[in-house]
Each structure stands twice: as structure tokens, then as C-alpha cells.
Design a protein around this motif. Structure first.
Motif, PDB file in Angstrom:
ATOM      1  N   LEU A  50      34.548 -19.022 -12.611  1.00  0.00           N
ATOM      2  CA  LEU A  50      34.090 -18.573 -13.927  1.00  0.00           C
ATOM      3  C   LEU A  50      34.504 -19.555 -15.017  1.00  0.00           C
ATOM      4  CD1 LEU A  50      34.856 -14.741 -13.704  1.00  0.00           C
ATOM      5  CD2 LEU A  50      32.596 -15.803 -13.858  1.00  0.00           C
ATOM      6  N   TRP A  51      35.728 -20.074 -14.905  1.00  0.00           N
ATOM      7  CA  TRP A  51      36.190 -21.059 -15.886  1.00  0.00           C
ATOM      8  C   TRP A  51      35.306 -22.303 -15.863  1.00  0.00           C
ATOM      9  CZ3 TRP A  51      39.968 -21.373 -19.632  1.00  0.00           C
ATOM     10  CH2 TRP A  51      40.220 -22.652 -20.129  1.00  0.00           C
ATOM     11  N   ASP A  52      35.034 -22.827 -14.690  1.00  0.00           N
ATOM     12  CA  ASP A  52      34.240 -24.052 -14.577  1.00  0.00           C
ATOM     13  C   ASP A  52      32.819 -23.850 -15.080  1.00  0.00           C
ATOM     14  OD1 ASP A  52      36.417 -25.332 -13.490  1.00  0.00           O
ATOM     15  OD2 ASP A  52      35.821 -24.957 -11.415  1.00  0.00           O
ATOM     16  N   GLU A  53      32.245 -22.659 -14.834  1.00  0.00           N
ATOM     17  CA  GLU A  53      30.847 -22.432 -15.190  1.00  0.00           C
ATOM     18  C   GLU A  53      30.658 -22.003 -16.638  1.00  0.00           C
ATOM     19  OE1 GLU A  53      29.408 -19.604 -12.424  1.00  0.00           O
ATOM     20  OE2 GLU A  53      29.554 -20.945 -10.684  1.00  0.00           O
ATOM     21  N   LEU A  54      31.620 -21.301 -17.199  1.00  0.00           N
ATOM     22  CA  LEU A  54      31.449 -20.760 -18.545  1.00  0.00           C
ATOM     23  C   LEU A  54      32.197 -21.557 -19.608  1.00  0.00           C
ATOM     24  CD1 LEU A  54      31.730 -16.961 -17.699  1.00  0.00           C
ATOM     25  CD2 LEU A  54      29.651 -18.298 -18.074  1.00  0.00           C
ATOM     26  N   MET A  55      33.413 -21.968 -19.320  1.00  0.00           N
ATOM     27  CA  MET A  55      34.178 -22.731 -20.312  1.00  0.00           C
ATOM     28  C   MET A  55      33.805 -24.206 -20.309  1.00  0.00           C
ATOM     29  SD  MET A  55      35.713 -20.371 -21.722  1.00  0.00           S
ATOM     30  CE  MET A  55      36.116 -18.660 -21.403  1.00  0.00           C
ATOM     31  N   SER A  78      39.527 -16.166 -27.525  1.00  0.00           N
ATOM     32  CA  SER A  78      39.411 -17.107 -28.645  1.00  0.00           C
ATOM     33  C   SER A  78      37.954 -17.454 -28.925  1.00  0.00           C
ATOM     34  CB  SER A  78      40.211 -18.374 -28.337  1.00  0.00           C
ATOM     35  OG  SER A  78      41.584 -18.082 -28.190  1.00  0.00           O
ATOM     36  N   HIS A  79      37.157 -17.652 -27.885  1.00  0.00           N
ATOM     37  CA  HIS A  79      35.749 -17.994 -28.091  1.00  0.00           C
ATOM     38  C   HIS A  79      34.977 -16.837 -28.724  1.00  0.00           C
ATOM     39  CE1 HIS A  79      35.480 -21.977 -26.357  1.00  0.00           C
ATOM     40  NE2 HIS A  79      36.186 -21.589 -25.315  1.00  0.00           N
ATOM     41  N   VAL A  80      35.240 -15.622 -28.293  1.00  0.00           N
ATOM     42  CA  VAL A  80      34.559 -14.469 -28.883  1.00  0.00           C
ATOM     43  C   VAL A  80      34.972 -14.300 -30.337  1.00  0.00           C
ATOM     44  CG1 VAL A  80      34.313 -11.964 -28.769  1.00  0.00           C
ATOM     45  CG2 VAL A  80      34.292 -13.308 -26.670  1.00  0.00           C
ATOM     46  N   LEU A  81      36.251 -14.481 -30.623  1.00  0.00           N
ATOM     47  CA  LEU A  81      36.743 -14.320 -31.987  1.00  0.00           C
ATOM     48  C   LEU A  81      36.101 -15.326 -32.934  1.00  0.00           C
ATOM     49  CD1 LEU A  81      38.778 -12.876 -33.860  1.00  0.00           C
ATOM     50  CD2 LEU A  81      40.449 -14.614 -33.237  1.00  0.00           C
ATOM     51  N   ARG A  82      35.949 -16.561 -32.485  1.00  0.00           N
ATOM     52  CA  ARG A  82      35.358 -17.605 -33.340  1.00  0.00           C
ATOM     53  C   ARG A  82      33.845 -17.600 -33.309  1.00  0.00           C
ATOM     54  NH1 ARG A  82      38.987 -22.277 -30.629  1.00  0.00           N
ATOM     55  NH2 ARG A  82      41.046 -21.435 -31.120  1.00  0.00           N
ATOM     56  N   GLY A  83      33.246 -16.831 -32.415  1.00  0.00           N
ATOM     57  CA  GLY A  83      31.798 -16.803 -32.316  1.00  0.00           C
ATOM     58  C   GLY A  83      31.206 -18.012 -31.632  1.00  0.00           C
ATOM     59  N   THR A  84      31.987 -18.691 -30.790  1.00  0.00           N
ATOM     60  CA  THR A  84      31.503 -19.887 -30.102  1.00  0.00           C
ATOM     61  C   THR A  84      30.968 -19.586 -28.714  1.00  0.00           C
ATOM     62  OG1 THR A  84      33.768 -20.343 -29.363  1.00  0.00           O
ATOM     63  CG2 THR A  84      33.013 -21.438 -31.376  1.00  0.00           C
ATOM     64  N   ILE A  85      30.933 -18.316 -28.330  1.00  0.00           N
ATOM     65  CA  ILE A  85      30.363 -17.927 -27.044  1.00  0.00           C
ATOM     66  C   ILE A  85      29.539 -16.667 -27.250  1.00  0.00           C
ATOM     67  CG2 ILE A  85      32.336 -16.518 -26.332  1.00  0.00           C
ATOM     68  CD1 ILE A  85      31.896 -17.547 -23.497  1.00  0.00           C
ATOM     69  N   ASP A  86      28.381 -16.619 -26.630  1.00  0.00           N
ATOM     70  CA  ASP A  86      27.468 -15.487 -26.744  1.00  0.00           C
ATOM     71  C   ASP A  86      27.616 -14.633 -25.490  1.00  0.00           C
ATOM     72  OD1 ASP A  86      25.501 -13.697 -27.320  1.00  0.00           O
ATOM     73  OD2 ASP A  86      23.824 -15.095 -27.087  1.00  0.00           O
ATOM     74  N   VAL A  87      28.242 -13.469 -25.629  1.00  0.00           N
ATOM     75  CA  VAL A  87      28.490 -12.629 -24.456  1.00  0.00           C
ATOM     76  C   VAL A  87      27.205 -12.075 -23.868  1.00  0.00           C
ATOM     77  CG1 VAL A  87      30.810 -12.016 -25.194  1.00  0.00           C
ATOM     78  CG2 VAL A  87      28.888 -10.635 -25.951  1.00  0.00           C
ATOM     79  N   SER A  89      24.556 -13.729 -23.355  1.00  0.00           N
ATOM     80  CA  SER A  89      23.813 -14.774 -22.653  1.00  0.00           C
ATOM     81  C   SER A  89      24.079 -14.794 -21.159  1.00  0.00           C
ATOM     82  CB  SER A  89      24.165 -16.144 -23.246  1.00  0.00           C
ATOM     83  OG  SER A  89      25.546 -16.423 -23.069  1.00  0.00           O
ATOM     84  N   ASP A  90      25.101 -14.074 -20.720  1.00  0.00           N
ATOM     85  CA  ASP A  90      25.450 -14.072 -19.299  1.00  0.00           C
ATOM     86  C   ASP A  90      25.826 -12.653 -18.900  1.00  0.00           C
ATOM     87  OD1 ASP A  90      26.952 -14.386 -16.781  1.00  0.00           O
ATOM     88  OD2 ASP A  90      26.807 -16.531 -17.204  1.00  0.00           O
ATOM     89  N   LYS A  91      25.225 -12.163 -17.834  1.00  0.00           N
ATOM     90  CA  LYS A  91      25.475 -10.787 -17.409  1.00  0.00           C
ATOM     91  C   LYS A  91      26.918 -10.574 -16.965  1.00  0.00           C
ATOM     92  CE  LYS A  91      23.955 -11.573 -12.630  1.00  0.00           C
ATOM     93  NZ  LYS A  91      23.010 -11.132 -11.572  1.00  0.00           N
ATOM     94  N   ARG A  92      27.597 -11.631 -16.594  1.00  0.00           N
ATOM     95  CA  ARG A  92      28.993 -11.492 -16.196  1.00  0.00           C
ATOM     96  C   ARG A  92      29.904 -11.232 -17.391  1.00  0.00           C
ATOM     97  NH1 ARG A  92      29.312 -17.059 -12.950  1.00  0.00           N
ATOM     98  NH2 ARG A  92      28.132 -17.629 -14.824  1.00  0.00           N
TER      99      ARG A  92
END
Length: 758
Positions: A50-55, A78-87, A89-92
Motif C-alpha cells: 500500500l505504501w509503494d502504490e499510494l505514497m 498527514s496527507h488527508v489533513l493537508r488535502g494532498t490525497i483524495d480518499v 480516488s481509491d476504493k482501498r
């Protein structure tokens, strides 16, 4: 999947559960972690994928990841807090039954706040109350990186966040990185909150946790007096300088606010003059006995300070006569981050217990950047308070009224330039920061403020319960030569255990061509002997130029508990001076276990090197880029090997960057021969121009002597790429004897880069 589904997982056989794990989203995967462990299943591989594929980032080679689950969830927060990742966008990552922030917050051990304080407002919002409560118990380290200018609302959110995480939480370390132009108000806010001081901002709601904590106990007048000591503290030099500068600043502000109500704060001298005119005993009025409302802890009546208004007016008129003429004729605005002066000036203070609406009102801070002649002259006049005289100084009722809470134990400032204003604030807070255990000041441009720092550290050392045990100090320049600075620090902090100090360039006092206009205070560089201290680890990085060996020896003689010594770029006038240092180590530092030399020319000190290798108390020696084999290698190598073969206590030898070559490596192989009593188990021969054929012969000799596994062998940045097949064979043979650490270094490209920079 509900609670029943989760309970059903506990009854599943291990192989079936193992096949289900990769199909789960991160929320359920995290929730059944305990069940998987009980069945002997590991989810580490899933979290790593998950780290390799998402981060999409690789951890540092120096980082050893023990739990990929915790690492992923912390980064995910940290990514969710800063808005740098769209939850979504991935069903996981997406599940409407879970809150991403709340679900991952219990795994967060360190949090980084960047730029314009992104995330601070979101965390203190009411919908995220449970998130913040969880962070308060899990978070240990708070970092600030690349901060920019922020608005008042963001700073107010940060104030509430720090109050919850530090004062009512478990945060023990605050680190600031790369802040080229610090915003004064924001920097001082972070410092004072880290030191445990709290005053609610304007319009802020009362803290629920403060109410719960204070319920059931009587109010204490001394709750915030730890920083100032007694009710009427005796001021040190930094306090007098700060108060004098603030007094002058306030006079300039009053001139620009003609309709402002005179402030209730008065100077000591003007108060004495006013009371003397009225026929009142000044000492009795300046130090009045505790009244009934003071003893009971109730608020002082609003009429109490009314008598001081006239005294304040008298003080303003009297001080105006002493102000420079240039400032009187052409008043200029002073740089200060706060609300508009008109709004503040139009408000009348209701009493000495009224809470200030400005951070500058509860800790006396001075202007650091002098942008014109007026401010420079003000600074020169105010800094005259450092000579021990008694200048006109303001009272500090707001600081005494502030509340004192839990404070952090580790403070780190990396590449944060400190103005005079910021330095005085830091030094004043340090003087009573008894909970502080580790302090790091790295490239902060202290300059002459280093003397204030030394005074504050000396005051801190005298406080009961002082816990400061580690100090890391580095800068480009220092007004004191590094050895004199080291002596001053050791004098000021005799209980210090770890001291790391580095100065990149010589001070003016190191250069005889530069006149010495104003030397440091005599109490800082006294000639008396250094008292015995508790130093266990000393690391020093020297600027260019020969260093006086007697000064270093005086520090070593006073450090009888020293266990680790590291000298970087040290230069001595002669090999005899270096020998004097080594002889001092042998006679006075009997507990020394680790000794390191880096970037030192020891080509003419071969007898001293042999002296070290024969020392039966050292367990680890490092000669890094010390040009050991530059002269007489054919004669020196056998002598060095003979000394090591007879040393049974030496466990580690590090020789990176000494041009050992194949011949030197084969000579070192004799250390592991059958007739050797050496117990060497760690060998570092990185950057030594070793070729594959030489390494292969080294491996064969170890095999021939039947030497058992001797630990670690480091081979970074050698010329092993010249024959990849031979290099692989050599490493294969070596791994049967020791743990080999190497890399795929391109020696030809490195040589081309070296030539291009010549």
C-alpha cells in the motif's frame, strides 16, 4: 461490514483469513490486525505494498521501518489533513462508515505543519474534537517546516492547537526547520507555548480542559511566576535590555496615537519621581504588602490602577526628554506584527489582572531588526543596560498573570535566523525552562547574542530541578573562538552530558589583523580552571586555522566522565600539540570508549596514531579522511597491524577515505590471523580505492585462517564496479564470514564529477 462481521473473522481459519486480507480496505485491515497476529499472520507485506502504490515514495536508506502499518497510517493522516490525497480516488481508502482522520490519528507519533499553517484550523474545528483528543495522547513530536506569513485566524488556531497538544497533551519535542524570514509574532507564539505559557487569544472560548483541571483546587497567584521567579524579580542583563527597548518602542507608538489612553505600565524611575513629589515613600509604594484580594486570589478592583495613570503620563513626558531628537522630530513606524495600533490604543485597560490581547504584552520582547538610524540608536542606548546599571524598566504584570502549564523537553531550531528580538525572547524563556532536556540551535546567526545565551544557560543551571543534559550548537560564525566557547558552555552547564558544537568560519578574535573593539564579558572567558563536569559525549567541529592545544586539554581534564570524543577538522600547530591532547586523554579520561577524528591531516602523526591503537581502554576508533597512509605506507602499515593484533579491547575500526588501496587492505587482513589476539568485529573501509581483485584476495585470506564471523564490513564507494563478476564473488565469500554492507557506486562517474569541479 458491521461488528458481527468483525467477530466472524476471529473464527476463520488462518489460510482463509490470509487470502481475505489483501481484499480489505485500510480501515478493516487495521481493525483485524490483532486477530491476524493471534493466528500467526503478518500484514506487513500488505501495508508495504500500500505504501509503494499510494505514497509513491521510498523511505530513506538510513531509516529502519519496524512497522509499515504505523508508518502508512501516520503518512495517510498527514496527507488527508493537508488535502494532498483524495480518499475517493481509491476504493482501498474510501469507506463512508469511517473517518480517515479519526481512524488514523492514534498512529500519529509526529506531525509536520508547513507553509501557512495548513491543517491547524481543521484540527481545532469542533467536528474534529475527537481527532484532536486522540492526537493529544499519541503525538510526541511536532515539526514546523518552511513556514510563511500567516493571518491572525491561522495563528489563533495554532494557539489553540499548541495548547491542547503541549499543555494538555503528550508532545515533548518541537522542531523548526528552514524558516529564512521568521515572522516575529508566530515565532514567539511557538516558543512561549512550548515553554508552557498560555494566554487565550482575543475572542477565544475558554478552554474546557483548563476548567476541568482547575476544578476542585484553589487558584494560585504563582501559577505563572516560574519564569519570573518572585513577585518583584531581580532582572538580569537580558531582561533590562529587553524592557528598555520595549519602553522606547512604546514611547514611539504613543506619539503616533495622540488619542490613545495612557498605558498603565510605568517605569521604575518615573514612579519613584512621582511618589517623591507627593511625599510618599517610594520603596513602600513600589513593594506594597499583599492586600486582602491578593491573598484570596480574587481579581483586583478596577479602581486600583487608577492612581498610576498620572504617573504614567509623567513617565511619558519625562522619557520624551531623554529620547533622541531625531526620533522626536520624525517618528517612524516600528516593525511589529500585531493588530492596528488605533484599535488597541482606543481601549482602556480595566485593571492589572486584565488579560492582554497581544503576545508582546505577556512576554517582554524587543525589536530585533533595526531598519533605520532611529532603531539603531535605540538599540545602542538600551543595550547599555547590559553593563549592570539600573535603567528605566517597565513592570511585567501581564507575564505574571499568564498561566503556566506543561512544557516540552526537546527544542530544535534548524536554519531559523534569530533577530535580537527573537534571541532575547528565547534566552529569557530558557533561563527558567527547567523541563528542557535537549536544546539544538543550528545555524541561527546568533552572533553577539551568544553571550545572552550563555547567561541564560547559566541561570537555568542554577534553577532547582534543571534537566538540560544535551546541547547541540552550530553556526557559521561565532564572536568567541570555538574552544573558548566550549569552555564557557562547560562552565555554565556543569551537569551537561552531551555537547555538540560546530563553528564553520573563524571568529574575528582568531584573526590578529582584526582589531578587538569590544571583548566578551569577563565572567564568560575567565582564565580560572574549569570545574569538574559530567560531560560524557563531546563533539567539536572546528573552523580552519590552528587550535591552541592547552585550551582543549583544559576541557578534557575537567571531563573525567567522558566516554565519547569526536574532533572534526581540527588542526594543531605541530604533531607535539596533537600528542599533548592524546596524552591528556590517556591520563585524565580513563572512561573514554569511542574516539573519532574526521578531516584531519594525520600524515605526520603516525607515532601518535600508534599510541592510540595501543590504548587498551578504547573500544572504537575512527580515522575518517585523515590521510593516514600518505607518507611511509610500507613502514607504517606493518606497525599499525602489529599494534592492532596486540589490542584485545578494540571492537571497531573505521578508516573511510584514507586511500588504503589493495595493498593496505591485504595488510589489514593479517589482523585476523591465527596468532592475533584482536577482537575487532567492525571494520569500515569505505572510499579507499579498493578494487575487486584485492577484495577477493582479502576474502580468501579470511577463509584460509578460518576466522569466524567478525561482525560488519562496510565497503561503500570503492572501485568495485570495474569488475562486477569478481566483486560479486568476493562479496559472496565475505558474507560467509561477516555481514557486508556495500552499494552500487559508479566510480567512473564520480571521478568525472570530481574532475569537473577542479
Amino acid at each position: 461490514m458491521g461488528r458481527g462481521g468483525e467477530e466472524g473473522w476471529k473464527t476463520l481459519p488462518g489460510p482463509i483469513l490470509q487470502s481475505i486480507l489483501p481484499l480489505l480496505n485500510i480501515y478493516y485491515l487495521e481493525r483485524i490486525e490483532e486477530t491476524a497476529l493471534k493466528k500467526g499472520l503478518s500484514t506487513q507485506a500488505i501495508w508495504r505494498r500500500l505504501w509503494d502504490e499510494l505514497m509513491k515514495t521510498r523511505p530513506s536508506s538510513l531509516e529502519s521501518v519496524t512497522c509499515w502499518r504505523a508508518k502508512f497510517m501516520e503518512a495517510f493522516f498527514s496527507h488527508v489533513l493537508r488535502g494532498t490525497i483524495d480518499v475517493s480516488s481509491d476504493k482501498r481508502l474510501c469507506d463512508q462508515r469511517f473517518s480517515p482522520l479519526l481512524h488514523s490519528s492514534r498512529h500519529v507519533r509526529q506531525l509536520t505543519i508547513c507553509n501557512m499553517l495548513q491543517g491547524a484550523t481543521e484540527l481545532v474545528a469542533e467536528p474534529n474534537r475527537r481527532v484532536l483528543e486522540t492526537l493529544a495522547s499519541s503525538l510526541h513530536t511536532l515539526k514546523f517546516r518552511h513556514l510563511l506569513f500567516s493571518d491572525v485566524a491561522a495563528q489563533q488556531s495554532l494557539r489553540q492547537l499548541l495548547h491542547q497538544l503541549i499543555h494538555h497533551g503528550a508532545v515533548s519535542q518541537v522542531s523548526l526547520y528552514s524558516w529564512p524570514v521568521p515572522e516575529s509574532a508566530l515565532f514567539i507564539l511557538i516558543l512561549t507555548m512550548s515553554a508552557g505559557f498560555w494566554q487565550p487569544g482575543p475572542g477565544s472560548l475558554p478552554c474546557r480542559l483548563c476548567g476541568e483541571a482547575s476544578r476542585g483546587r484553589a487558584p494560585s497567584r504563582d501559577e505563572g511566576s516560574l519564569l519570573l521567579g518572585s513577585r518583584r524579580p531581580r532582572r538580569d542583563a537580558a531582561e533590562r535590555c529587553a524592557a528598555a527597548l520595549m519602553a522606547t518602542r512604546r514611547k514611539s507608538e504613543v506619539k503616533q496615537m495622540p488619542r490613545a489612553v495612557p498605558t498603565t505600565r510605568v517605569t521604575r524611575r518615573s514612579t519613584q519621581e512621582s511618589l517623591a513629589i507627593g511625599g510618599t515613600d517610594s520603596k513602600r509604594e513600589l513593594y506594597p504588602p499583599a492586600t486582602s484580594y491578593e491573598a484570596s486570589g480574587t481579581k483586583q478592583p478596577s479602581s486600583a490602577p487608577a492612581a498610576t495613570s498620572s504617573a504614567s503620563s509623567s513617565s511619558s513626558s519625562t522619557s520624551s526628554k531623554r529620547a533622541p531628537a531625531s526620533s522626536a522630530s520624525q517618528p517612524k513606524p516600528l516593525k511589529r506584527f500585531k493588530r492596528a495600533a488605533g484599535k488597541k490604543g482606543a481601549r482602556t485597560r480595566q485593571g492589572s489582572g486584565a488579560e492582554s490581547e497581544d503576545l508582546y504584552d505577556f512576554v517582554f520582547i524587543v525589536a530585533g531588526e533595526k531598519e533605520d538610524g532611529e532603531e539603531m540608536e535605540i538599540g545602542e542606548v538600551a543595550c547599555g543596560a547590559l553593563d549592570g546599571s539600573d535603567p528605566s524598566c517597565l513592570g511585567l504584570p501581564a507575564l505574571e498573570a499568564s498561566q503556566r502549564f506543561r512544557s516540552i523537553s526537546t527544542l530544535e531550531l534548524f536554519t531559523v535566523p534569530l533577530s535580537t528580538e527573537a534571541a532575547v525572547t528565547l534566552c529569557h524563556l530558557l533561563s527558567s525552562w527547567v523541563s528542557l532536556e535537549s536544546l539544538t540551535l543550528s545555524y541561527n546567526g546568533l552572533g553577539s547574542n551568544i553571550f545572552r545565551l550563555l547567561d541564560s544557560l547559566r541561570a537555568l543551571s542554577g534553577q532547582a530541578g534543571c534537566r538540560l543534559r544535551a546541547l547541540h550548537l552550530s553556526d557559521l560564525f561565532s564572536p568567541l573562538p570555538i574552544l573558548e566557547l566550549t569552555r564557557a558552555i562547560v562552565r555554565a552547564l556543569p551537569l551537561l552530558r552531551v555537547l555538540s558544537i560546530r563553528v564553520d568560519h573563524p571568529s574575528q578574535r582568531d584573526n590578529p589583523a582584526v582589531p578587538e573593539n569590544a571583548g566578551p564579558p569577563s565572567h564568560i572567558i575567565g582564565d580560572e580552571e574549569i570545574p569538574e563536569n559530567c560531560l560524557e559525549q563531546l563533539e567539536m567541529g572546528f573552523p580552519r586555522g590552528a587550535q591552541p592545544a592547552p585550551l582543549l586539554c583544559s576541557v578534557l581534564k575537567a571531563s573525567g566522565s567522558l566516554q565519547q570524543l569526536s574532533l572534526d577538522s581540527a588542526t594543531f600547530a605541530s604533531p607535539q600539540d596533537f600528542g599533548l591532547v592524546l596524552q591528556t586523554l590517556k591520563e585524565y579520561n580513563l572512561s573514554l570508549k569511542r574516539l573519532s577524528f574526521h578531516d584531519m591531516n594525520l600524515a605526520d602523526c603516525q607515532s601518535e596514531v600508534l599510541f592510540l591503537l595501543q590504548n587498551l581502554t578504547l573500544q572504537e576508533i575512527t580515522f575518517s579522511f585523515c590521510r593516514l597512509f600518505e607518507k611511509r605506507p610500507a613502514q607504517f602499515l606493518p606497525e599499525m597491524v602489529a599494534a592492532m593484533k596486540g589490542n584485545s579491547t578494540l571492537k571497531g575500526l573505521r578508516l573511510p577515505g584514507n586511500r588504503l588501496g589493495n595493498a593496505g587492505l591485504l595488510a589489514l587482513a593479517d589482523v585476523f590471523s591465527e596468532d592475533s589476539s584482536s577482537s575487532l568485529c567492525q571494520l569500515d573501509i569505505s572510499s579507499n580505492c579498493i578494487k575487486p581483485d584485492g577484495l577477493l584476495e582479502f576474502a580468501k585470506r579470511l577463509e584460509r585462517w578460518g576466522r569466524g564471523a567478525f561482525g560488519h564490513l562496510r565497503l561503500f564507494q570503492n572501485w568495485l564496479d570495474q569488475d562486477a563478476v569478481t566483486a560479486r564473488e568476493a562479496i559472496r565469500r565475505l558474507r560467509a564470514t561477516c555481514h557486508v554492507v556495500s552499494d552500487s557506486w559508479d566510480s567512473s562517474q564520480a571521478f568525472a564529477d570530481y574532475v569537473s569541479t577542479m
